[in-house]
Design an enzyme around this catalytic site. Sequence first.
Site, PDB file in Angstrom:
ATOM      1  N   HIS A   1       0.832  -1.222   0.000  1.00 56.46           N
ATOM      2  CA  HIS A   1       0.000   0.000   0.000  1.00 56.46           C
ATOM      3  C   HIS A   1       0.859   1.262   0.000  1.00 56.46           C
ATOM      4  O   HIS A   1       0.412   2.321   0.443  1.00 56.46           O
ATOM      5  CB  HIS A   1      -0.958   0.021   1.206  1.00 56.46           C
TER       6      HIS A   1
ATOM      7  N   LYS B   1      15.708  21.969 -10.290  1.00 56.53           N
ATOM      8  CA  LYS B   1      15.112  20.714 -10.744  1.00 56.53           C
ATOM      9  C   LYS B   1      16.084  19.794 -11.484  1.00 56.53           C
ATOM     10  O   LYS B   1      16.905  20.240 -12.274  1.00 56.53           O
ATOM     11  CB  LYS B   1      13.929  21.008 -11.683  1.00 56.53           C
TER      12      LYS B   1
ATOM     13  N   GLU C   1      10.021   8.624 -16.749  1.00 59.27           N
ATOM     14  CA  GLU C   1       8.682   9.192 -16.952  1.00 59.27           C
ATOM     15  C   GLU C   1       8.186   8.920 -18.372  1.00 59.27           C
ATOM     16  O   GLU C   1       7.022   8.567 -18.590  1.00 59.27           O
ATOM     17  CB  GLU C   1       8.698  10.705 -16.716  1.00 59.27           C
TER      18      GLU C   1
ATOM     19  N   TYR D   1      -7.406 -12.955 -47.298  1.00 62.74           N
ATOM     20  CA  TYR D   1      -6.787 -11.633 -47.172  1.00 62.74           C
ATOM     21  C   TYR D   1      -7.826 -10.539 -47.416  1.00 62.74           C
ATOM     22  O   TYR D   1      -8.664 -10.628 -48.291  1.00 62.74           O
ATOM     23  CB  TYR D   1      -5.641 -11.466 -48.190  1.00 62.74           C
TER      24      TYR D   1
ATOM     25  N   LYS E   1       0.586  -2.698 -40.129  1.00 61.73           N
ATOM     26  CA  LYS E   1       2.017  -2.382 -40.073  1.00 61.73           C
ATOM     27  C   LYS E   1       2.372  -1.234 -39.143  1.00 61.73           C
ATOM     28  O   LYS E   1       3.310  -1.346 -38.345  1.00 61.73           O
ATOM     29  CB  LYS E   1       2.543  -2.111 -41.476  1.00 61.73           C
TER      30      LYS E   1
HETATM   31  N1  ARG Z   1       0.293  -3.505 -49.189  1.00 65.00           N
HETATM   32  C1  ARG Z   1      -0.485  -4.650 -48.943  1.00 65.00           C
HETATM   33  C2  ARG Z   1      -0.587  -4.945 -47.453  1.00 65.00           C
HETATM   34  O1  ARG Z   1       0.101  -4.338 -46.743  1.00 65.00           O
HETATM   35  C3  ARG Z   1       0.139  -5.812 -49.636  1.00 65.00           C
HETATM   36  C4  ARG Z   1      -0.840  -6.874 -49.987  1.00 65.00           C
HETATM   37  C5  ARG Z   1      -1.810  -6.346 -50.961  1.00 65.00           C
HETATM   38  N2  ARG Z   1      -2.565  -7.362 -51.609  1.00 65.00           N
HETATM   39  C6  ARG Z   1      -3.612  -7.077 -52.323  1.00 65.00           C
HETATM   40  N3  ARG Z   1      -4.224  -8.061 -52.895  1.00 65.00           N
HETATM   41  N4  ARG Z   1      -4.048  -5.861 -52.498  1.00 65.00           N
HETATM   42  O2  ARG Z   1      -1.344  -5.751 -46.999  1.00 65.00           O
END
Ligand code: ARG
Length: 465
Positions: free
Chosen positions: A162, A289, A296, A323, A331
């Site tokens: 605490h 200071k 921090e 996909y 990313k």
């Molecule tokens: N720049 C795309 C990504 O980061 C690469 C893959 C794109 N593929 C597609 N079929 N448009 O995911």
Amino acid sequence: MSKEQDTSKLWGGRFSEATDAFVQRFTASVQFDQRMATEDITGSLAHADMLCRVGVLSASELAEIQQGLTQVQTEIDNGSFQWSIALEDVHMNIEARLTELIGVTGKKLHTGRSRNDQVATDIRLYLRSAIDRIAAELTRLQHGTIELAAQNTDTIMPGFTHLQTAQPVSFGHHLLAWNEMLQRDYGRLMDCRARLNQSPLGAAALAGTTYPIDREHTAAALGFDKPTENSLDSVSDRDFAIEFCAFAALLMTHLSRVSEELVLWTSVQFNFIELPDRFCTGSSIMPQKKNPDVPELVRGKVGRVNGNLVSLLTLMKSQPLAYNKDNQEDKEPLFDTVDTVVDSLRAFADMIPSIRAQKESMREAARRGFSTATDLADYLVGLGLPFRDAHEVVGKAVAHGVNSGLDLAEMDLATLQTFCADINADVFEVLTLEGSVAARDHLGGTAPAQVTAAAERALARLQER
Ligand code: ARG
């Protein structure tokens, strides 16, 4: 490749100049995915080599591609490579330049693959080397922490619950508690690396390819343990990125806890440690200071890392196979997490070994807070009192200490005997800070001998890596 180029030409033809420029910018990823250029080239070299082995490319075509990709890598390394938003992403930029350099053979590189398996491969390769860098930095930080602990096994500080003084502990013991958090982080990082290290290359767009590809070969060439099992999963899976961000969120949470303690301890009110000037900054208005900016800032950076984890979880939620362009959004949070973790670990690995313990101040704080009250209760239990009664007796003694300004060890025997007549002169042995700490002499306890042994075990674990 030619199909994808046509598509991008199609966009150029159908939209007005202004809209085209915006959509190009909006859908492009090259601004941020160019950081995977080396991994993209490495993946392409492995793919081309495999295509030649299975007879899809001739030896001379392979040689041209290898020479062209080497040239592209050189241009990227020396900064002369011209990145183009019109070419959308790192993959198309590199492929287009390759074709510019070597002609029609460049257009054959994309045989039997898609950007979908290409990008999945690139991220895994990128993250794998980031993990290896992070593992090295984490190990360096743990090393510094354990060394400092080994130098401070008998430095006594108050232990807190605490944030109130609880019982005296070895400063080394406290440092080794930090090391345990980091040790678990390392384990999580390695778990993540193990699951990440499979090759999605060959999944192509989503269903695999009609060419007689050898996925084992490209997997081995790229240092993966094996190819992934299912093509649909391969192009859509981003679990490894989420796992990495979860590791990072917990690591940064630990660093924020350490930071919090460092910030408290460097204040004049605590004065437990000193950080060298090189890790601190001053105030533009208050000349006295010396601010602990590095801890921090690390404490603050846990916010963006937690945010990145939530971003990726939300990105993947409800995504249908396989996909989807959504995945391009993986990313920036991932890269930001890598950068934040690398920098934070670097700062900590540099800073922790430079901590100077203000031993007198720590000791004084432990002495002031009645930190040996539990020891007195245990002593009374030794005389035959039930623990609850002993607790009550010591509570009264502490109340007296608060009123009189005396620590338990500063009261004379006669005073202590007013709380319990059986108390003897040997009580003063258990009331000292050293006696209290040394008495917790078992595995995981704070006795200096135990802390020394724990530091040795911790170092040995690092050496096994
Ligand atoms: N720049 C795309 C990504 O980061 C690469 C893959 C794109 N593929 C597609 N079929 N448009 O995911």
